[in-house]
Design a protein around this motif. Structure first.
Motif, PDB file in Angstrom:
ATOM      1  N   VAL A 295      -8.454  -3.687  -0.634  1.00 56.66           N
ATOM      2  CA  VAL A 295      -7.053  -3.545  -0.243  1.00 56.66           C
ATOM      3  C   VAL A 295      -6.415  -2.530  -1.190  1.00 56.66           C
ATOM      4  O   VAL A 295      -6.467  -2.698  -2.410  1.00 56.66           O
ATOM      5  CB  VAL A 295      -6.283  -4.877  -0.330  1.00 56.66           C
ATOM      6  CG1 VAL A 295      -4.817  -4.659   0.057  1.00 56.66           C
ATOM      7  CG2 VAL A 295      -6.916  -5.927   0.570  1.00 56.66           C
ATOM      8  N   PRO A 296      -5.841  -1.448  -0.665  1.00 60.89           N
ATOM      9  CA  PRO A 296      -5.144  -0.494  -1.544  1.00 60.89           C
ATOM     10  C   PRO A 296      -3.786  -1.030  -1.983  1.00 60.89           C
ATOM     11  O   PRO A 296      -3.187  -1.881  -1.310  1.00 60.89           O
ATOM     12  CB  PRO A 296      -4.970   0.752  -0.654  1.00 60.89           C
ATOM     13  CG  PRO A 296      -5.779   0.491   0.577  1.00 60.89           C
ATOM     14  CD  PRO A 296      -5.885  -0.988   0.724  1.00 60.89           C
ATOM     15  N   VAL A 297      -3.300  -0.537  -3.101  1.00 67.24           N
ATOM     16  CA  VAL A 297      -1.877  -0.656  -3.457  1.00 67.24           C
ATOM     17  C   VAL A 297      -1.389   0.787  -3.586  1.00 67.24           C
ATOM     18  O   VAL A 297      -1.446   1.393  -4.635  1.00 67.24           O
ATOM     19  CB  VAL A 297      -1.650  -1.474  -4.751  1.00 67.24           C
ATOM     20  CG1 VAL A 297      -1.873  -2.936  -4.492  1.00 67.24           C
ATOM     21  CG2 VAL A 297      -2.538  -1.021  -5.892  1.00 67.24           C
ATOM     22  N   TRP A 298      -0.903   1.320  -2.478  1.00 70.14           N
ATOM     23  CA  TRP A 298      -0.654   2.757  -2.369  1.00 70.14           C
ATOM     24  C   TRP A 298       0.781   3.003  -1.908  1.00 70.14           C
ATOM     25  O   TRP A 298       1.157   2.612  -0.809  1.00 70.14           O
ATOM     26  CB  TRP A 298      -1.641   3.368  -1.375  1.00 70.14           C
ATOM     27  CG  TRP A 298      -1.767   4.856  -1.465  1.00 70.14           C
ATOM     28  CD1 TRP A 298      -0.802   5.745  -1.759  1.00 70.14           C
ATOM     29  CD2 TRP A 298      -2.956   5.622  -1.240  1.00 70.14           C
ATOM     30  NE1 TRP A 298      -1.286   7.034  -1.728  1.00 70.14           N
ATOM     31  CE2 TRP A 298      -2.612   6.986  -1.422  1.00 70.14           C
ATOM     32  CE3 TRP A 298      -4.258   5.309  -0.901  1.00 70.14           C
ATOM     33  CZ2 TRP A 298      -3.531   8.011  -1.269  1.00 70.14           C
ATOM     34  CZ3 TRP A 298      -5.179   6.337  -0.749  1.00 70.14           C
ATOM     35  CH2 TRP A 298      -4.817   7.675  -0.945  1.00 70.14           C
ATOM     36  N   PRO A 299       1.591   3.682  -2.728  1.00 73.66           N
ATOM     37  CA  PRO A 299       2.977   3.988  -2.326  1.00 73.66           C
ATOM     38  C   PRO A 299       3.023   4.870  -1.078  1.00 73.66           C
ATOM     39  O   PRO A 299       2.007   5.428  -0.632  1.00 73.66           O
ATOM     40  CB  PRO A 299       3.535   4.730  -3.539  1.00 73.66           C
ATOM     41  CG  PRO A 299       2.654   4.354  -4.678  1.00 73.66           C
ATOM     42  CD  PRO A 299       1.291   4.141  -4.085  1.00 73.66           C
TER      43      PRO A 299
END
Length: 873
Positions: A295-299
């Protein structure tokens, strides 16, 4: 790739395999076990089918061996002991590993996963000579065999990269299911643009098991900008604005309703509740998806606003500032680590992806949590190896700095197969000369400890760059390859008796690229042939080789494949021929020379008559290359003087260049001599093939896309009292623009734009205006008073509205700069629309009007009226 062959010394049983002996298909049977999975059953059927295509006899697929022949055991039927020593974690690099074991009395093909089992079957078939260079029959090569050979021994295969992605999506002329089939056969295990949402969109119900049969692909929650999914504005912003970026005293939500993953603000990445929400989101995803691995944490994408609360400011980084002072990397890593640490309590073996991208790409010295995967988005010179070219020095230094803190936790996102992805989605015959780049760059990635690979691509280039896509897939599985042997095998199987000439052609072009001074740093430029590569000598040699290839004796499939190469070379010849005919100097940069009374396009080029231009256009049409690339080159390379027409009254002077997209490059206050429109002072040396070049001033585009039809075109014009009327036609749509000074003594400029459907059918389209404004002082500090269509007033600044769309098709705006300059803007349209502010430099910003999309019946029009008024008091 880790690859091991263990030769076994065993007694040969009567009637069984002898070491290296030929086996006829009648002696084979394929064993699945009593309860095979869907993938094991499919793998067995594939093996039987291709053996049948090779030999004329397809072995039976049976649940148990009959004892009458040599069994090939597939998947679990081969025995669990063969894969026991592999790591069985979902996110581990050995998940797709497989084993091929040839014993005296049986053959075993099994994977550490279902997907690995299928890969093992395709490897076994490749060892018999099968190849899948391109989807469907065009790229499938199946040799004819009387018998098959299975050398005795045990082979273990482990990929060099855990994730292997060429991000290919749907495109005209390539069946979507066959594309997924090609990906599986070449061991690509994650195609974001082929996830189930798109499978259901592009394939009928009876073919939607396309992934299930092939062992699925890696399961990610998403692959890119997704923080808006974790902390959605509509759910949290009203009650918890503190979850979002604080900037200049105001909280900013992520994105906009129409573009939730683009622009706007970031999260407050130090807020403990935000960290908890993101961690819970990820844990919930893994709870619901047992096979989920990342799972990414991407703005959001674009120039987003980062939080300026005290805790966030402690981590450094200044909004809208270049260089180290503007870097947000420390914030990004700190946030990703904090989320990942909470996720690891329940799922230590799953991954949280943290990107190194945009203004958070600079390396920092913060160790990563063990379950963090760092993704570096790589730009630079797209034609040359990352470790081989000085133009990639900064990228290489940053990659290696990240590698020091993230060895075996590093992933890359590349762009070298993307080309001009803004152009039409139809098949494009441009060549992407990147084989040498693939040859050196992927082994380099492996050498610095990278174990996940992805490149974005445009499938419209695929059919004319089959080798580039195929080589990328092969190197993504194993970087330890003999490039010459791979190229020989590709050419021999694809092109038959034309193979030697096609091979020499590829080497000729790749050598020319390697030794040229061509360094495309914009991915669209990679698809534009450069005269720095295709010199007269190289082009002549290439023509000779391909002439011999075209005259070779070939079968129908080989002829079709060679014709694709010939079509691509004609595209190159046409583009290079156009540039040469126009006097484009391969040793010099293209430029535009700006003057007060005229602009000169490509002043170092050659002037051509109208007949010369017509001949070039006719030739491009004849060979099928009259597309966006050709038109761009023709427009920019043709040397000509383009007069600046002036409109003037006692208060205002306006400069218009009809021949340069009908753009307005000056709106000058007569009293102060201040030009409110941005007119770059340099002569703009740049690449001639660049998709968008900033000519400055006011421009318009037909359609929603940036730099759409009309912005870089020659407009017909006529002068009238106090006005200039211009028009341009695409053949279907006609755009008429009138620029006028409606009052003799006031500093008011009016622009009336009318886009009319002149075809016989209804057309869906839109119109977009794009004025670039120059401002004294910091443009972001310019104050805005927005009067919206409902009469309400919104007070803000350019920085606060940066990268946002504001409904305003019947509204107006007053802009007050830090130096006291004031400008009023008013817009009205019959198509709806929104204002869009975008700060483009410390002293410039765009004030775009994004017209709403409309369906226009024949004869109907979109109309937009704008007024710019300089305010003196």
């Amino acid at each position: 790739m880790f690859f091991r062959t263990i030769f076994l010394c065993c007694a040969i049983l009567a009637g069984a395999l002898s070491a290296g002996a030929a086996v006829t298909p009648e002696k084979l049977e394929i064993v699945t076990g009593a309860e095979p999975t869907a993938t094991e059953q499919f793998a067995a059927s594939e093996l039987s089918r291709y053996i049948g295509l090779m030999t004329g006899t397809a072995p039976a697929v049976v649940p148990e061996p009959s004892g009458a022949g040599v069994p090939i055991h597939i998947g679990r039927a081969a025995g669990k002991q063969l894969t026991e020593k592999f790591n069985h974690g979902i996110a581990h690099i050995e998940h797709d590993a497989f084993v091929i074991e040839v014993l005296p009395n049986r053959i075993n093909v099994t994977g550490n996963s279902d997907r690995g089992t299928l890969y093992g079957v395709y490897e076994l078939l490749e060892q018999q000579g099968c190849r899948w260079f391109f989807p469907g029959k065009l790229g499938e090569c199946v040799p004819r065999r009387i018998s098959l050979s299975f050398p005795e021994g045990k082979q273990e295969f482990i990929p060099d990269f855990n994730q292997r992605t060429i991000d290919i999506g749907a495109t005209d002329g390539i069946d979507f299911g066959e594309m997924i089939d090609w990906a599986a056969k070449n061991r690509l295990n994650f195609l974001p643009a082929a996830r189930m949402f798109f499978v259901r969109k592009y394939l009928p119900p009876d073919r939607q098991d396309v992934w299930e049969k092939r062992g699925g692909q890696q399961e990610w929650q998403f692959h890119v900008h997704n923080l808006n999914q974790m902390v959605p504005t509509e759910k949290y912003f009203a009650e918890h604005p503190e979850y979002y970026a604080l900037y200049k005293g105001r909280r900013h939500p992520i994105g906009t309703p129409s573009r939730p993953g683009y622009g706007g603000g970031n999260l407050c990445t130090t807020n403990p509740e935000v960290i908890d929400i993101c961690a819970k989101f990820i844990i919930d995803y893994f709870d619901r998806n047992p096979e989920g691995m990342i799972v990414p944490v991407w703005p959001g994408d674009g120039a987003i606003i980062w939080c300026e609360c005290p805790e966030c400011r402690k981590l450094k980084g200044i909004n809208f500032m270049n260089g180290r002072r503007g870097s947000m990397s420390r914030r990004m890593i700190t946030f990703g680590n904090a989320v990942a640490k909470k996720v690891a309590v329940k799922y230590p073996d799953r991954k949280v992806l943290v990107p190194a991208y945009a203004n958070y790409i600079r390396p920092v010295d913060i160790p990563l949590e063990p379950n963090v995967l760092l993704q570096y988005c790589l730009h630079g010179d797209y034609a040359h190896g990352v470790d081989r070219c000085s133009h990639n020095r900064v990228e290489r230094e940053q990659l290696e700095a990240w590698a020091k803190i993230s060895r075996n936790q590093l992933r890359v996102w590349e762009y070298f197969l993307l080309g001009d992805h803004y152009s039409a989605p139809a098949e494009n015959s441009a060549m992407l000369p990147v084989l040498y780049r693939i040859k050196t760059t992927l082994p380099y990635f492996k050498s610095i400890g990278m174990n996940n690979y992805m490149t974005q691509s445009s499938p419209k280039y695929w059919k004319h760059n089959i080798a580039a896509y195929y080589f990328t897939a092969k190197y993504a599985w194993s970087t330890d390859r003999d490039f010459d042997a791979l190229l020989d095998d590709f050419c021999r199987n694809m092109y038959g008796k034309a193979a030697p000439f096609i091979r020499d052609y590829y080497i000729l072009v790749e050598d020319a690229v390697a030794h040229s001074d061509w360094h495309p740093s914009i991915y669209s430029d990679l698809a534009v042939p450069s005269p720095k590569v295709f010199t007269a000598e190289v082009t002549a040699k290439a023509a000779g080789l391909l002439d011999r290839a075209g005259r070779a004796e070939l079968n129908e499939l080989e002829r079709a494949r060679v014709d694709l190469v010939l079509n691509t070379f004609r595209h190159i010849q046409n583009n290079i021929g156009t540039q040469n005919a126009l006097g484009f100097d391969a040793k010099a940069d293209w430029r535009i020379q700006r003057g007060r009374e005229a602009y000169i396009m490509n002043p170092d080029g050659r002037e051509l008559s109208g007949l010369d231009v017509q001949r070039l256009e006719t030739n491009a049409l004849d060979v099928g290359n009259y597309g966006d690339d050709f038109k761009r080159i023709l427009f920019r390379a043709r040397k000509r003087r383009m007069p600046v027409l002036e409109l003037k009254n006692t208060a205002l002077s306006v400069g218009v260049i009809p021949e340069l997209g009908g753009r307005i490059i000056r709106m000058t206050d007569a009293g102060t001599s201040y030009n409110y429109f941005d007119e770059p002072v340099s002569d703009g040396k740049t690449s001639i093939g660049e998709k968008y070049f900033n000519y400055g001033g006011y421009e318009e585009y037909i359609g929603k896309g940036f730099a759409g039809p009309g912005w870089e075109s020659t407009y017909r014009y006529r002068r009238e009292s106090g006005a200039i009327r211009m028009e341009f036609s695409t053949g279907t749509l006609k755009l008429e623009r009138t620029v006028s000074l409606p009052e003799p003594d006031r500093p008011v400029m009016r622009i009336e734009s009318v886009l009319t459907n002149h075809s016989g059918e209804t057309v869906t389209t839109s119109l977009r205006t794009h004025p670039s404004l120059a401002w004294s002082g910091n443009a972001g500090d310019a104050r805005l008073e927005l009067t919206l269509p409902d009469g309400s007033v919104r007070r803000s600044t350019v920085d606060l509205e940066h990268d946002k769309a504001i409904a305003a098709h019947g509204g107006k705006c007053v802009i007050t700069g830090p130096g006291g300059n004031r400008l009023a803007y008013k817009v009205d349209s019959n198509c709806g629309g929104a204002l869009y502010f975008c700060k483009t430099s410390p002293h410039t910003f765009t004030l775009e009007f994004l017209g709403g999309e409309r369906s226009l019946p024949p004869g109907d029009s979109i109309k937009i009226t704008q007024e710019f008024t300089i305010i003196h008091n």
